[in-house]
Design a protein around this motif. Sequence first.
Motif, PDB file in Angstrom:
ATOM      1  N   VAL A 168      81.236  77.065  99.468  1.00 34.13           N
ATOM      2  CA  VAL A 168      82.274  77.339  98.483  1.00 34.13           C
ATOM      3  C   VAL A 168      82.149  78.809  98.110  1.00 34.13           C
ATOM      4  CG1 VAL A 168      83.165  76.806  96.190  1.00 34.13           C
ATOM      5  CG2 VAL A 168      82.195  74.981  97.595  1.00 34.13           C
ATOM      6  N   ASN A 269      85.991  79.042  94.045  1.00 31.33           N
ATOM      7  CA  ASN A 269      87.231  78.360  94.408  1.00 31.33           C
ATOM      8  C   ASN A 269      86.914  76.985  95.000  1.00 31.33           C
ATOM      9  OD1 ASN A 269      89.648  77.477  95.479  1.00 31.33           O
ATOM     10  ND2 ASN A 269      90.226  79.464  96.317  1.00 31.33           N
ATOM     11  N   PHE A 270      87.114  75.945  94.206  1.00 29.50           N
ATOM     12  CA  PHE A 270      86.816  74.589  94.667  1.00 29.50           C
ATOM     13  C   PHE A 270      88.043  73.897  95.257  1.00 29.50           C
ATOM     14  CE2 PHE A 270      83.216  75.415  91.969  1.00 29.50           C
ATOM     15  CZ  PHE A 270      82.177  74.787  92.632  1.00 29.50           C
ATOM     16  N   GLU A 271      89.199  74.520  95.115  1.00 28.71           N
ATOM     17  CA  GLU A 271      90.409  73.952  95.714  1.00 28.71           C
ATOM     18  C   GLU A 271      90.442  74.219  97.214  1.00 28.71           C
ATOM     19  OE1 GLU A 271      92.707  71.992  94.288  1.00 28.71           O
ATOM     20  OE2 GLU A 271      91.286  72.006  92.614  1.00 28.71           O
ATOM     21  N   LYS A 272      89.966  75.391  97.595  1.00 29.10           N
ATOM     22  CA  LYS A 272      89.936  75.767  99.008  1.00 29.10           C
ATOM     23  C   LYS A 272      88.478  75.896  99.445  1.00 29.10           C
ATOM     24  CE  LYS A 272      91.393  79.338 102.294  1.00 29.10           C
ATOM     25  NZ  LYS A 272      91.973  80.700 102.450  1.00 29.10           N
ATOM     26  N   ILE A 273      87.932  74.810  99.987  1.00 23.73           N
ATOM     27  CA  ILE A 273      86.548  74.839 100.457  1.00 23.73           C
ATOM     28  C   ILE A 273      86.483  75.765 101.670  1.00 23.73           C
ATOM     29  CG2 ILE A 273      84.638  73.465 101.362  1.00 23.73           C
ATOM     30  CD1 ILE A 273      85.827  71.048  99.899  1.00 23.73           C
ATOM     31  N   SER A 288      84.089  66.266 100.764  1.00 24.73           N
ATOM     32  CA  SER A 288      85.039  67.264 100.249  1.00 24.73           C
ATOM     33  C   SER A 288      85.564  66.878  98.868  1.00 24.73           C
ATOM     34  CB  SER A 288      86.199  67.460 101.234  1.00 24.73           C
ATOM     35  OG  SER A 288      86.943  66.275 101.393  1.00 24.73           O
ATOM     36  N   ASP A 289      85.789  65.579  98.632  1.00 27.00           N
ATOM     37  CA  ASP A 289      86.257  65.141  97.309  1.00 27.00           C
ATOM     38  C   ASP A 289      85.206  65.431  96.241  1.00 27.00           C
ATOM     39  OD1 ASP A 289      88.603  64.278  98.400  1.00 27.00           O
ATOM     40  OD2 ASP A 289      88.117  62.135  98.335  1.00 27.00           O
ATOM     41  N   LYS A 292      85.236  69.164  95.553  1.00 26.51           N
ATOM     42  CA  LYS A 292      86.425  69.568  94.789  1.00 26.51           C
ATOM     43  C   LYS A 292      86.348  69.125  93.332  1.00 26.51           C
ATOM     44  CE  LYS A 292      89.608  69.875  98.702  1.00 26.51           C
ATOM     45  NZ  LYS A 292      90.804  69.329  99.384  1.00 26.51           N
ATOM     46  N   ARG A 293      85.563  68.092  93.065  1.00 32.35           N
ATOM     47  CA  ARG A 293      85.358  67.656  91.674  1.00 32.35           C
ATOM     48  C   ARG A 293      84.278  68.482  90.991  1.00 32.35           C
ATOM     49  NH1 ARG A 293      85.360  62.402  94.103  1.00 32.35           N
ATOM     50  NH2 ARG A 293      83.092  62.301  93.802  1.00 32.35           N
ATOM     51  N   ARG A 294      83.880  69.562  91.636  1.00 29.50           N
ATOM     52  CA  ARG A 294      82.800  70.417  91.127  1.00 29.50           C
ATOM     53  C   ARG A 294      81.513  69.600  90.968  1.00 29.50           C
ATOM     54  NH1 ARG A 294      84.181  75.456  88.724  1.00 29.50           N
ATOM     55  NH2 ARG A 294      82.368  75.225  87.348  1.00 29.50           N
TER      56      ARG A 294
END
Length: 298
Positions: A168, A269-273, A288-289, A292-294
């Motif tokens: 990330v 940026n956690f939206e775009k790994i 990935s989920d 994205k949930r930090r």
Amino acid sequence: MNLYEIIKNNKHTLGKHEKAFSPLWKKISNFGYYANNNSNYLKLEKFATPETIDFLFMCIDEYNQTKRVWSEHHDSRVLDIVWHVLAFSDEMRINNYFESIVDENIQNINIFLQNFHDIGQKYKSKYFLYEKIQKYYDEKVIPHMASTKLCENLNLQTPEYYYFSFIVSTDGEWIYTNYDTDEERKNRYCLNVSVYGKNPRIYNESYSISFYNKAKKHEDKVDISFRDGQDIDKNCFIYGGKNCVSIPNLLDLSSFISELESNYKIKLNFEKIAYISTVKGVKRKTISDWVKRRFVFV
């Protein structure tokens, strides 16, 4: 004196057998050569003559007299080559020597278990080593590994051996090029997490975490890395640590991320790994989920 030097200084004692030993010595002298792949180790069998076995065992004995402690540097590449050659022998002294290393690593600290776990799988006559190490892993190590607990928290089904990693970054990119400006290299921070499962590494490590940029200026460069294991103090490296961070916990990365972002005044940026890799059998979407949930579990 390391094992390479011991072999070099003593190979003349092989006498008329030194010529036959020469091709093996070339492999030992090639610092890019490793014995631990399937094609290389099979080619070592021709060197497992009685004379070479005796010579290498003598060198190993001299090496052991150096009385290195676990925290000191070991000549691991040459050791592994020598062990792979010795493993072709069925002599009791070789088996006893191998088993003594395994027992010492189990009782003290895991440095070479991965080597002998590998050898035990490859050599039928050394399978007893694999069984002993695997029993230790299954009963004493794997249930307590952070990677095992992570997969339980994610309800993630995994194959027998698994690995996954991800990066990330602040801008969703992770590759640095020669075209990047100094400012871009300075401001792109990357968090790299690698998780190893059911195959503990040195010190029984099950994950590694690094946080870095590629700034060219010394004062702007950041390089922080952590590995879990039996000796966490030796598994932490910090360069440019003016904004110190606490040792991360794989099961609570959310807190670590908040600390990084606060200390370095950045936003990851956690939206775009930037990068993610999983082996077959590990659900990429589950990983990935979670990212994205930090790193919050549901």
